[in-house]
Design a protein around this motif. Sequence first.
Motif: not given
Length: 95
Positions: A40-44, A84-85, A90-91
Motif C-alpha cells: 500500500x505504501x509503495x502504491x502511495x 507499469x510502475x 508483486x501481488x
Amino acid sequence: MDENNPVEFYKKLKEQLTETSKWPSDYLYKFIVETHTDKIDKINSIFDNTGAVINLKKSKNGKYTSISITVNLSSPDEVIEKYKKVGEIEGVISL
C-alpha cells in the motif's frame, strides 16, 4: 490485464483512452492488495505529488484492501506509465 501479452494490452488500452477521453483528464485506478504488507505504501509513493485522491477500503475480513486512486493526467501514456510502475509490485491486482 492480459499477462501473456502486456505490450498488446497497453497498446489496446492507449487506443481506448485516446478514443474515449479528452486529455488532460481524471483517471480512476483500482487495485487490490493484501492488507498487512508494505505494498500500500509503495502504491502511495508512485502517486505522491500528483494531486491524487486515494481511498482505501478493507475487505470484510480485513485480509485485503481495495485502493481507488483518482488523478488528473495529461495523456494516455501517463496512465500506462503508472500502471507499469504499480505492475512492478508483486501481488497487486489491477482492476
